[in-house]
Design an enzyme around this catalytic site. Structure first.
Site, PDB file in Angstrom:
ATOM      1  N   THR A 197       1.339  -1.523  -0.355  1.00  0.00           N
ATOM      2  CA  THR A 197       0.147  -0.075   0.048  1.00  0.00           C
ATOM      3  C   THR A 197       0.879   1.408  -0.139  1.00  0.00           C
ATOM      4  N   GLY A 198       0.251   2.280  -0.245  1.00  0.00           N
ATOM      5  CA  GLY A 198       0.913   3.425   0.678  1.00  0.00           C
ATOM      6  C   GLY A 198       2.224   3.941  -1.144  1.00  0.00           C
ATOM      7  N   LEU A 199       3.252   4.017   0.088  1.00  0.00           N
ATOM      8  CA  LEU A 199       4.453   4.927  -0.791  1.00  0.00           C
ATOM      9  C   LEU A 199       5.259   3.999  -0.715  1.00  0.00           C
ATOM     10  N   ARG A 226       1.697  -7.918   6.522  1.00  0.00           N
ATOM     11  CA  ARG A 226       0.327  -8.828   7.450  1.00  0.00           C
ATOM     12  C   ARG A 226      -1.057  -9.086   6.115  1.00  0.00           C
ATOM     13  N   TYR A 246      10.122  13.504  12.630  1.00  0.00           N
ATOM     14  CA  TYR A 246       9.985  14.123  14.041  1.00  0.00           C
ATOM     15  C   TYR A 246      10.870  13.382  15.231  1.00  0.00           C
ATOM     16  N   ARG A 254      -5.480   8.144   9.709  1.00  0.00           N
ATOM     17  CA  ARG A 254      -4.556   7.523  11.479  1.00  0.00           C
ATOM     18  C   ARG A 254      -3.556   8.736  11.989  1.00  0.00           C
TER      19      ARG A 254
HETATM   20  C1  HXC Z   1      -5.204   4.347  21.746  1.00  0.00           C
HETATM   21  C2  HXC Z   1      -4.697   2.700  20.453  1.00  0.00           C
HETATM   22  C3  HXC Z   1      -5.461   3.078  18.687  1.00  0.00           C
HETATM   23  C4  HXC Z   1      -5.500   4.277  19.106  1.00  0.00           C
HETATM   24  C5  HXC Z   1      -4.937   0.723  18.315  1.00  0.00           C
HETATM   25  N1  HXC Z   1      -5.304   1.103  19.784  1.00  0.00           N
HETATM   26  N2  HXC Z   1      -5.512   1.941  17.854  1.00  0.00           N
HETATM   27  N3  HXC Z   1      -5.326   3.738  21.354  1.00  0.00           N
HETATM   28  N4  HXC Z   1      -5.966   4.686  19.837  1.00  0.00           N
HETATM   29  N5  HXC Z   1      -5.794   4.563  17.540  1.00  0.00           N
HETATM   30  C6  HXC Z   1      -4.373  -0.042  20.229  1.00  0.00           C
HETATM   31  C7  HXC Z   1      -5.211  -0.917  20.705  1.00  0.00           C
HETATM   32  O1  HXC Z   1      -6.784  -0.095  21.264  1.00  0.00           O
HETATM   33  C8  HXC Z   1      -4.700  -2.386  21.431  1.00  0.00           C
HETATM   34  O2  HXC Z   1      -4.064  -1.804  22.261  1.00  0.00           O
HETATM   35  C9  HXC Z   1      -3.212  -2.154  20.531  1.00  0.00           C
HETATM   36  O3  HXC Z   1      -2.944  -1.270  19.793  1.00  0.00           O
HETATM   37  C10 HXC Z   1      -2.929  -2.518  19.161  1.00  0.00           C
HETATM   38  O4  HXC Z   1      -3.777  -2.244  18.164  1.00  0.00           O
HETATM   39  P1  HXC Z   1      -3.914  -3.785  17.345  1.00  0.00           P
HETATM   40  O5  HXC Z   1      -5.488  -3.533  16.396  1.00  0.00           O
HETATM   41  O6  HXC Z   1      -5.038  -5.600  18.329  1.00  0.00           O
HETATM   42  O7  HXC Z   1      -3.062  -3.813  16.410  1.00  0.00           O
HETATM   43  P2  HXC Z   1      -2.456  -4.284  15.116  1.00  0.00           P
HETATM   44  O8  HXC Z   1      -3.572  -5.080  14.178  1.00  0.00           O
HETATM   45  O9  HXC Z   1      -1.395  -4.529  15.049  1.00  0.00           O
HETATM   46  O10 HXC Z   1      -3.083  -2.805  14.442  1.00  0.00           O
HETATM   47  C11 HXC Z   1      -1.756  -2.100  14.664  1.00  0.00           C
HETATM   48  C12 HXC Z   1      -1.806  -0.298  14.741  1.00  0.00           C
HETATM   49  C13 HXC Z   1      -2.910  -0.280  13.214  1.00  0.00           C
HETATM   50  C14 HXC Z   1      -0.627   0.026  14.620  1.00  0.00           C
HETATM   51  C15 HXC Z   1      -2.764  -0.469  15.910  1.00  0.00           C
HETATM   52  O11 HXC Z   1      -3.002   0.959  13.173  1.00  0.00           O
HETATM   53  C16 HXC Z   1      -1.904  -1.002  11.832  1.00  0.00           C
HETATM   54  O12 HXC Z   1      -2.464  -1.986  11.675  1.00  0.00           O
HETATM   55  N6  HXC Z   1      -1.511  -0.086  11.321  1.00  0.00           N
HETATM   56  C17 HXC Z   1      -0.344   0.068  10.183  1.00  0.00           C
HETATM   57  C18 HXC Z   1      -0.167   0.689   9.496  1.00  0.00           C
HETATM   58  C19 HXC Z   1      -0.490   2.363   9.544  1.00  0.00           C
HETATM   59  O13 HXC Z   1      -0.595   2.386  11.310  1.00  0.00           O
HETATM   60  N7  HXC Z   1       0.059   2.851   8.438  1.00  0.00           N
HETATM   61  C20 HXC Z   1       0.763   4.697   8.806  1.00  0.00           C
HETATM   62  C21 HXC Z   1       2.116   4.734   9.024  1.00  0.00           C
HETATM   63  S1  HXC Z   1       2.311   6.539   9.188  1.00  0.00           S
HETATM   64  P3  HXC Z   1      -5.330  -3.126  23.525  1.00  0.00           P
HETATM   65  O14 HXC Z   1      -4.749  -2.757  24.595  1.00  0.00           O
HETATM   66  O15 HXC Z   1      -7.075  -2.027  23.201  1.00  0.00           O
HETATM   67  O16 HXC Z   1      -5.232  -3.872  23.307  1.00  0.00           O
HETATM   68  C22 HXC Z   1       3.156   7.131  10.372  1.00  0.00           C
HETATM   69  C23 HXC Z   1       4.015   8.829   9.832  1.00  0.00           C
HETATM   70  C24 HXC Z   1       2.788   9.397   9.580  1.00  0.00           C
HETATM   71  O17 HXC Z   1       3.999   6.145  10.006  1.00  0.00           O
HETATM   72  C25 HXC Z   1       3.556  10.648   9.860  1.00  0.00           C
HETATM   73  C26 HXC Z   1       3.409  11.676   8.710  1.00  0.00           C
HETATM   74  C27 HXC Z   1       3.640  13.398   8.016  1.00  0.00           C
HETATM   75  P1  NAP Z   2       0.441   2.717   4.888  1.00  0.00           P
HETATM   76  O1  NAP Z   2       0.029   2.498   3.670  1.00  0.00           O
HETATM   77  O2  NAP Z   2      -0.679   2.267   5.785  1.00  0.00           O
HETATM   78  O3  NAP Z   2       1.305   1.696   5.052  1.00  0.00           O
HETATM   79  C1  NAP Z   2       2.083   1.053   6.104  1.00  0.00           C
HETATM   80  C2  NAP Z   2       2.318  -1.043   5.595  1.00  0.00           C
HETATM   81  O4  NAP Z   2       3.395  -1.469   6.823  1.00  0.00           O
HETATM   82  C3  NAP Z   2       1.658  -1.335   5.313  1.00  0.00           C
HETATM   83  O5  NAP Z   2       1.215  -2.011   3.597  1.00  0.00           O
HETATM   84  C4  NAP Z   2       0.949  -2.563   6.249  1.00  0.00           C
HETATM   85  O6  NAP Z   2       0.582  -3.496   5.567  1.00  0.00           O
HETATM   86  C5  NAP Z   2       2.672  -2.389   6.712  1.00  0.00           C
HETATM   87  N1  NAP Z   2       2.785  -3.126   7.717  1.00  0.00           N
HETATM   88  C6  NAP Z   2       2.202  -2.539   8.972  1.00  0.00           C
HETATM   89  N2  NAP Z   2       2.297  -3.587   9.633  1.00  0.00           N
HETATM   90  C7  NAP Z   2       3.496  -4.844   9.218  1.00  0.00           C
HETATM   91  C8  NAP Z   2       3.662  -5.631  10.130  1.00  0.00           C
HETATM   92  N3  NAP Z   2       3.737  -5.370  11.122  1.00  0.00           N
HETATM   93  N4  NAP Z   2       4.631  -6.403   9.424  1.00  0.00           N
HETATM   94  C9  NAP Z   2       4.668  -6.152   7.670  1.00  0.00           C
HETATM   95  N5  NAP Z   2       4.180  -5.352   7.386  1.00  0.00           N
HETATM   96  C10 NAP Z   2       3.495  -4.547   7.666  1.00  0.00           C
HETATM   97  O7  NAP Z   2       1.015   4.162   5.524  1.00  0.00           O
HETATM   98  P2  NAP Z   2       2.478   4.987   4.209  1.00  0.00           P
HETATM   99  O8  NAP Z   2       1.899   6.400   4.269  1.00  0.00           O
HETATM  100  O9  NAP Z   2       2.265   4.804   2.556  1.00  0.00           O
HETATM  101  O10 NAP Z   2       3.519   4.531   5.384  1.00  0.00           O
HETATM  102  C11 NAP Z   2       4.634   4.248   4.664  1.00  0.00           C
HETATM  103  C12 NAP Z   2       5.822   4.844   5.483  1.00  0.00           C
HETATM  104  O11 NAP Z   2       5.705   6.100   5.271  1.00  0.00           O
HETATM  105  C13 NAP Z   2       5.731   4.657   7.110  1.00  0.00           C
HETATM  106  O12 NAP Z   2       7.362   4.335   6.903  1.00  0.00           O
HETATM  107  C14 NAP Z   2       5.057   5.171   7.719  1.00  0.00           C
HETATM  108  O13 NAP Z   2       5.815   6.175   8.793  1.00  0.00           O
HETATM  109  C15 NAP Z   2       5.900   6.348   6.701  1.00  0.00           C
HETATM  110  N6  NAP Z   2       5.750   8.156   6.338  1.00  0.00           N
HETATM  111  C16 NAP Z   2       5.078   8.003   6.103  1.00  0.00           C
HETATM  112  C17 NAP Z   2       4.234   9.596   5.846  1.00  0.00           C
HETATM  113  C18 NAP Z   2       3.144   9.841   5.226  1.00  0.00           C
HETATM  114  O14 NAP Z   2       2.698  11.165   5.092  1.00  0.00           O
HETATM  115  N7  NAP Z   2       1.687   9.237   4.104  1.00  0.00           N
HETATM  116  C19 NAP Z   2       5.038  10.149   6.504  1.00  0.00           C
HETATM  117  C20 NAP Z   2       6.246   9.851   6.942  1.00  0.00           C
HETATM  118  C21 NAP Z   2       6.627   8.633   7.216  1.00  0.00           C
HETATM  119  P3  NAP Z   2      -0.486  -4.251   6.359  1.00  0.00           P
HETATM  120  O15 NAP Z   2      -1.376  -3.478   7.438  1.00  0.00           O
HETATM  121  O16 NAP Z   2      -0.883  -5.361   5.228  1.00  0.00           O
HETATM  122  O17 NAP Z   2       0.688  -5.447   7.036  1.00  0.00           O
END
Ligand code: HXC
Ligand code: NAP
Length: 283
Positions: A19-21, A41, A146, A198
């Site tokens: 997905t995404g980047l 995943r 950050y 998110r």
């Molecule tokens: C508080 C939260 C929460 C939220 C989840 N949790 N979301 N707590 N606020 N918004 C808590 C849950 O309640 C749970 O705790 C624990 O985190 C794990 O959540 P799960 O859903 O069971 O875990 P999991 O399925 O492993 O999901 C992981 C995740 C989810 C990180 C929580 O968001 C995810 O799958 N993310 C992957 C993609 C992603 O995040 N992409 C964005 C990257 S952007 P409890 O105690 O209740 O069990 C980035 C940089 C952006 O990194 C910078 C922009 C400039």
């Molecule tokens: P994204 O689409 O949510 O990408 C995150 C990817 O990581 C998803 O494909 C997810 O797939 C995978 N992933 C999450 N947990 C994983 C695990 N445990 N094992 C394997 N894969 C996992 O978000 P994005 O914006 O493209 O972000 C990509 C990168 O850029 C991240 O490192 C993020 O911190 C960084 N970043 C993004 C931004 C932005 O504005 N977009 C800014 C700064 C930095 P599954 O859920 O299927 O596992």
């Protein structure tokens, strides 16, 4: 921007490449001749992305949770059997905005497990093989602006990304004498469904992010993919241990004491602030 053979036959693994980047980098690397592996995943997501991008070149999908060291080892073993990787892109991440005092232990473990431990598992799995086989390798990690200063409301991510940057800088030196390069990109906001749902989940947050960024726009996946292509290519061979910020100047805008003046002072204010004619002479 590049010759179409820039990454010819380079074998590249992108974590979170479904997905995404990650997907954007996979697409660009394929266009530049690379053989691409993606993991995530959700098996259905990585498989679908690989199927959609397969017209551009050789791409293979691996369902793998990077938090699980043994699963990472199995994936890397399986990839290596068909030919060693040249490049690892640590892109997988987890993140969300929340008040830190309300985070549960599982929330911390989840984000730090994906970002820090996932990066560590993949980096050591590749690094150990490169070193053992006396092979060159490149690691690119996707960080965040950050990481060096921290950020309120995304604290698990800030802690984990800081660790990723420390890992990258440390290994750039420790492994640099054996042909392994480590770099990172710190992107500013780039609209992806995963990130924006998110960390920018409300219209007022998106408006704030656009206002504070000097060019008043977000980055694009294409801009990120081009920088990544350069950093994993041999053309950037002397860049090692660097974090390249790519954020339109947003980070610096936040750092400068007077940088916000342009948002408040109007033309008439600046005119009024100028010394009046002959005022200097009178003093
Ligand atoms: C508080 C939260 C929460 C939220 C989840 N949790 N979301 N707590 N606020 N918004 C808590 C849950 O309640 C749970 O705790 C624990 O985190 C794990 O959540 P799960 O859903 O069971 O875990 P999991 O399925 O492993 O999901 C992981 C995740 C989810 C990180 C929580 O968001 C995810 O799958 N993310 C992957 C993609 C992603 O995040 N992409 C964005 C990257 S952007 P409890 O105690 O209740 O069990 C980035 C940089 C952006 O990194 C910078 C922009 C400039
Ligand atoms: P994204 O689409 O949510 O990408 C995150 C990817 O990581 C998803 O494909 C997810 O797939 C995978 N992933 C999450 N947990 C994983 C695990 N445990 N094992 C394997 N894969 C996992 O978000 P994005 O914006 O493209 O972000 C990509 C990168 O850029 C991240 O490192 C993020 O911190 C960084 N970043 C993004 C931004 C932005 O504005 N977009 C800014 C700064 C930095 P599954 O859920 O299927 O596992």
């Amino acid at each position: 921007m590049f010759n179409s053979d820039l990454l010819k036959n380079k074998r590249i693994l992108i974590t979170g490449g479904g997905t995404g980047l990650g997907r954007g980098m996979a697409e660009r690397f394929l266009e530049l001749g690379a053989v691409v592996h993606i993991c995530g995943r959700r098996e259905q997501v990585v498989n679908q992305t690989a199927a959609e991008l397969s017209a551009k070149g050789a791409i293979r999908a691996w369902p793998c949770d990077v938090r699980d060291r043994e699963a990472v080892e199995s994936m890397i073993d399986a990839i290596w059997k068909n030919g060693p990787l040249d490049v690892l892109v640590n892109n997988a991440a987890g993140n969300f905005i929340a008040r830190t005092e309300e985070l549960s232990p599982r929330a911390w473990e989840s984000v730090m497990g994906i970002v820090l431990m996932g990066t560590l598992h993949c980096t050591t799995a590749c690094g150990q093989r490169w070193l053992k086989e006396d092979r060159r390798g490149t690691v690119l990690s996707i960080s965040a602006t950050y990481a060096p200063v921290g950020s309120a409301y995304v604290v698990p991510s800030a802690v984990a990304k800081a660790g990723v940057e420390a890992l990258m800088r440390s290994l750039a030196v420790e492994w640099g004498d054996r042909g392994i390069r480590m770099n990172a990109i710190a992107p500013g906001p780039i609209p992806t469904q995963g990130a924006f749902s998110r960390v920018v989940p409300l219209p007022q947050l998106e408006k704030l992010a656009l206002e504070r960024n000097p060019p008043h726009r977000f980055g694009t996946i294409g801009e990120l993919a081009n920088l990544a292509a350069f950093l994993v290519s041999d053309g950037s061979g002397y860049i090692n241990g660097e974090v390249i910020r790519m954020d339109g100047g947003e980070f610096l805008q936040g750092a400068g004491e007077f940088s916000n003046l342009g948002r408040i002072l109007k033309d008439e204010d600046w005119q009024a602030l100028k010394p009046k004619k002959n005022e200097g002479a009178k003093r």
